[in-house]
Design a protein around this motif. Sequence first.
Motif, PDB file in Angstrom:
ATOM      1  N   GLU A  50      39.970  45.627  42.816  1.00  0.00           N
ATOM      2  CA  GLU A  50      41.304  45.120  42.452  1.00  0.00           C
ATOM      3  C   GLU A  50      41.217  43.646  42.048  1.00  0.00           C
ATOM      4  O   GLU A  50      41.774  43.216  41.031  1.00  0.00           O
ATOM      5  CB  GLU A  50      42.253  45.310  43.640  1.00  0.00           C
ATOM      6  CG  GLU A  50      43.699  44.922  43.387  1.00  0.00           C
ATOM      7  CD  GLU A  50      44.287  45.532  42.099  1.00  0.00           C
ATOM      8  OE1 GLU A  50      43.804  46.591  41.660  1.00  0.00           O
ATOM      9  OE2 GLU A  50      45.189  44.911  41.516  1.00  0.00           O
ATOM     10  N   THR A  51      40.429  42.878  42.804  1.00  0.00           N
ATOM     11  CA  THR A  51      40.276  41.445  42.481  1.00  0.00           C
ATOM     12  C   THR A  51      39.683  41.293  41.084  1.00  0.00           C
ATOM     13  O   THR A  51      40.160  40.508  40.261  1.00  0.00           O
ATOM     14  CB  THR A  51      39.325  40.777  43.503  1.00  0.00           C
ATOM     15  OG1 THR A  51      39.757  41.125  44.803  1.00  0.00           O
ATOM     16  CG2 THR A  51      39.287  39.267  43.341  1.00  0.00           C
ATOM     17  N   ARG A  52      38.641  42.121  40.785  1.00  0.00           N
ATOM     18  CA  ARG A  52      37.991  42.049  39.461  1.00  0.00           C
ATOM     19  C   ARG A  52      38.992  42.427  38.371  1.00  0.00           C
ATOM     20  O   ARG A  52      39.076  41.786  37.331  1.00  0.00           O
ATOM     21  CB  ARG A  52      36.824  43.045  39.395  1.00  0.00           C
ATOM     22  CG  ARG A  52      35.484  42.511  39.761  1.00  0.00           C
ATOM     23  CD  ARG A  52      35.000  41.380  38.860  1.00  0.00           C
ATOM     24  NE  ARG A  52      34.849  41.780  37.483  1.00  0.00           N
ATOM     25  CZ  ARG A  52      33.684  41.725  36.851  1.00  0.00           C
ATOM     26  NH1 ARG A  52      32.607  41.308  37.497  1.00  0.00           N
ATOM     27  NH2 ARG A  52      33.606  42.068  35.585  1.00  0.00           N
ATOM     28  N   ARG A  53      39.790  43.468  38.668  1.00  0.00           N
ATOM     29  CA  ARG A  53      40.723  43.951  37.646  1.00  0.00           C
ATOM     30  C   ARG A  53      41.732  42.861  37.318  1.00  0.00           C
ATOM     31  O   ARG A  53      42.019  42.581  36.169  1.00  0.00           O
ATOM     32  CB  ARG A  53      41.442  45.202  38.161  1.00  0.00           C
ATOM     33  CG  ARG A  53      41.964  46.147  37.088  1.00  0.00           C
ATOM     34  CD  ARG A  53      42.755  47.306  37.688  1.00  0.00           C
ATOM     35  NE  ARG A  53      43.857  46.824  38.537  1.00  0.00           N
ATOM     36  CZ  ARG A  53      44.944  46.255  38.057  1.00  0.00           C
ATOM     37  NH1 ARG A  53      45.071  46.072  36.753  1.00  0.00           N
ATOM     38  NH2 ARG A  53      45.902  45.852  38.865  1.00  0.00           N
ATOM     39  N   ARG A  54      42.247  42.192  38.362  1.00  0.00           N
ATOM     40  CA  ARG A  54      43.232  41.128  38.146  1.00  0.00           C
ATOM     41  C   ARG A  54      42.594  39.993  37.345  1.00  0.00           C
ATOM     42  O   ARG A  54      43.164  39.473  36.392  1.00  0.00           O
ATOM     43  CB  ARG A  54      43.719  40.595  39.501  1.00  0.00           C
ATOM     44  CG  ARG A  54      44.633  41.556  40.213  1.00  0.00           C
ATOM     45  CD  ARG A  54      45.838  40.850  40.870  1.00  0.00           C
ATOM     46  NE  ARG A  54      46.542  41.827  41.730  1.00  0.00           N
ATOM     47  CZ  ARG A  54      46.274  41.972  43.029  1.00  0.00           C
ATOM     48  NH1 ARG A  54      45.348  41.209  43.619  1.00  0.00           N
ATOM     49  NH2 ARG A  54      46.900  42.890  43.738  1.00  0.00           N
ATOM     50  N   ALA A  55      41.361  39.639  37.688  1.00  0.00           N
ATOM     51  CA  ALA A  55      40.688  38.512  36.995  1.00  0.00           C
ATOM     52  C   ALA A  55      40.519  38.873  35.522  1.00  0.00           C
ATOM     53  O   ALA A  55      40.803  38.079  34.634  1.00  0.00           O
ATOM     54  CB  ALA A  55      39.334  38.254  37.634  1.00  0.00           C
TER      55      ALA A  55
ATOM     56  N   GLN B   9      42.303  40.951  33.840  1.00  0.00           N
ATOM     57  CA  GLN B   9      43.628  41.015  33.203  1.00  0.00           C
ATOM     58  C   GLN B   9      44.081  39.599  32.861  1.00  0.00           C
ATOM     59  O   GLN B   9      44.547  39.328  31.750  1.00  0.00           O
ATOM     60  CB  GLN B   9      44.629  41.646  34.181  1.00  0.00           C
ATOM     61  CG  GLN B   9      45.621  42.553  33.486  1.00  0.00           C
ATOM     62  CD  GLN B   9      46.433  43.352  34.496  1.00  0.00           C
ATOM     63  OE1 GLN B   9      46.527  42.971  35.666  1.00  0.00           O
ATOM     64  NE2 GLN B   9      47.007  44.447  34.055  1.00  0.00           N
ATOM     65  N   ARG B  10      43.881  38.670  33.785  1.00  0.00           N
ATOM     66  CA  ARG B  10      44.271  37.267  33.552  1.00  0.00           C
ATOM     67  C   ARG B  10      43.509  36.757  32.329  1.00  0.00           C
ATOM     68  O   ARG B  10      44.066  36.179  31.419  1.00  0.00           O
ATOM     69  CB  ARG B  10      43.907  36.413  34.781  1.00  0.00           C
ATOM     70  CG  ARG B  10      45.097  35.948  35.609  1.00  0.00           C
ATOM     71  CD  ARG B  10      44.741  34.845  36.591  1.00  0.00           C
ATOM     72  NE  ARG B  10      43.434  34.988  37.213  1.00  0.00           N
ATOM     73  CZ  ARG B  10      43.205  35.742  38.294  1.00  0.00           C
ATOM     74  NH1 ARG B  10      44.181  36.449  38.814  1.00  0.00           N
ATOM     75  NH2 ARG B  10      42.000  35.811  38.827  1.00  0.00           N
TER      76      ARG B  10
END
Length: 338
Positions: free
Chosen positions: A323-328, A330-331
């Motif tokens: 999830e952390t990777r996905r958010r990064a 996406q940002r």
Amino acid sequence: KYTPDKGGKMSIKDFEIGRPLGKGKFGSVYLARTKTGFFHCAVKVSLPTGTLSKCALMPWLFWDKIFESARQMNGVQWSALAYADNQLSTVSIPIFQVLFKSQLISGSVEHQLEREIEIQSHLHHPNIIRLYTYFWDAKKIYLVLEYAPGGEMYKKLTTERRFSEPTAGKYMYEIADALSYCHRKNVIHRDIKPENLLIGTLGELKIGDFGWSVHAPSNKRQTMCGTMDYLPPEMVQGMAHSDAVDLWAIGVLCYEFLVGNPPFEHENQGDTYSAIKEAKFDYPDYIKKGARDLIGKLLVIDPKKRISLEQVKTHYWVEMMVETRRRAEQREAGGTKT
Ligand SMILES: CC(=O)NC[C@@H]1CCN(c2c(Cl)cnc3[nH]c(-c4cn(C)nc4C)nc23)C1
């Protein structure tokens, strides 16, 4: 098997060989591209975020079919390249593993190769390098494989020393997904380590080499070449082994991703051997609870007590890191991607 419209057999003459990429299990690997229209593989996908995506090798499909399937993929612009040679070079396309038959005469390697071709050609998964086809001539056998533009995992690990938790966690999810696909097809890999992993266009992990895989269960004693670091207790003691050997190996892999070296590495093989047998290793201080929990549930002496690949995919630390990777990402995509 593929028969081009000229009715002949596909051969090396259909390809132009590019730079050598390195050594595979049985021979050298080259970047290659097709010379004529047989392989419609020059389809370059430029995703909205502008990232180049890998080129799929689509044997003897017609352009409209490719465009048709492209149009159906919403939100993706496809810029199909015409066949003019000068354009093909900008597309990453299939590569070869060139094998010399002379090297294969010794029976065991030949069977290993047959097994690799048989196994890898039937595995279709986004985190496994595709073996599209193969052919041979008087002297050599050629494997046409998917090209991973991101290069080799061990080189990235050497360069970066060690990976962040989100990167390691995402890789753990991807390799657990790929291996659970293999295990469902009764294939155990048996040689998971950074040297056998590649990186795809979008930074995803790809299992590259099935030179050591077998159909489970197996008690084949293989003459081990290379490091013992990834072998589980049951294999170093020559016992019958199951697909749980891949569980142990991804425990070693997760440790190496986060620390930069494998947990049982010792000066001499004897120490490595006993450390593996007793599953004796320790963590540097900076390794946090979540990662320790996952690794601790994989580096378990009794193969039956190791957590399953599904439990790896749903492990709280893996889910948090994915999830952390996905958010990064996406940002990054949202902002002005340089
Ligand atoms: C995992 C594995 O089998 N590695 C040994 C062989 C060496 C190149 N092989 C490749 C295979 Cl089999 C597929 N794709 C690759 N991409 C690369 C590569 C890309 N860059 C930028 N640098 C390299 C190197 N190499 C490959 C496989």
